[in-house]
Design a protein around this motif. Structure first.
Motif, short mmCIF file in Angstrom:
data_model
loop_
_atom_site.label_atom_id
_atom_site.label_comp_id
_atom_site.label_asym_id
_atom_site.label_seq_id
_atom_site.Cartn_x
_atom_site.Cartn_y
_atom_site.Cartn_z
N ASN A 77 -1.10 -5.17 3.99
CA ASN A 77 -0.22 -5.39 5.14
C ASN A 77 0.07 -4.09 5.88
O ASN A 77 0.07 -4.07 7.12
CB ASN A 77 1.09 -6.05 4.70
N SER A 116 -1.27 -3.50 9.71
CA SER A 116 -0.31 -3.17 10.76
C SER A 116 -0.69 -1.86 11.45
O SER A 116 -0.68 -1.77 12.68
CB SER A 116 1.09 -3.08 10.16
N ARG A 148 -1.75 -1.35 15.41
CA ARG A 148 -0.85 -0.57 16.27
C ARG A 148 -1.42 0.80 16.67
O ARG A 148 -1.19 1.27 17.78
CB ARG A 148 0.48 -0.40 15.52
#
Length: 141
Positions: free
Chosen positions: A22, A26, A30
């Motif tokens: 995770n 992420s 980003r």
């Protein structure tokens, strides 16, 4: 101005494979928007991460990490202006340190486990550089 920031932290709870997946997902989603590249090394309780990019962007990410409830004992190992990125092809590389050759860790540490709190920041940086040069990092986009 490009900068490279290296930090270490201890996880408040054991680091699971799902949690790391995770975190990496992420970051990989980003980071391109913010021009951030880097690598994340982790064991069952330790994170060491390199962030490269614009000074403002890297500082913002680090400020966010300082308030992240998953971390404790966050320590800045290095911060410098750079002429070029070392990890330019990785939105966020990742490596589980218990999967690498233990003799490599012994080269830079008193034991075969990563503990950036017991070695110099120079030793941690040298280890990361060697891992990068041997293509030990994995990357998914």
């Amino acid at each position: 101005m490009l900068v490279r920031l290296i930090y270490a932290s201890r996880a408040k709870a054991p680091i699971t494979a799902d949690a790391v997946d995770n975190i990496l997902a992420s970051a990989r989603k980003r980071n391109p928007e913010y021009g951030i590249t880097g690598v994340l090394c982790y064991s069952d309780r330790i994170f060491v991460q390199v962030l490269e990019g614009g000074r403002d962007q890297v500082n913002r990410v680090y400020a966010h990490l300082m308030h992240d409830e998953r971390h404790q004992d966050l320590i800045l190992l290095g911060y410098e202006a750079i002429d070029e990125r070392q990890y330019s092809s990785w939105t966020m590389g990742g490596i589980r340190l218990d999967k690498i050759n233990r003799s490599l860790l012994l080269k830079y540490s008193i034991s075969s486990e990563l503990n950036p709190y017991q070695v110099s920041s120079c030793a941690t940086v040298a280890l990361l550089n060697e891992l990068a040069s041997t293509a030990a990092f994995t990357q998914r986009d």
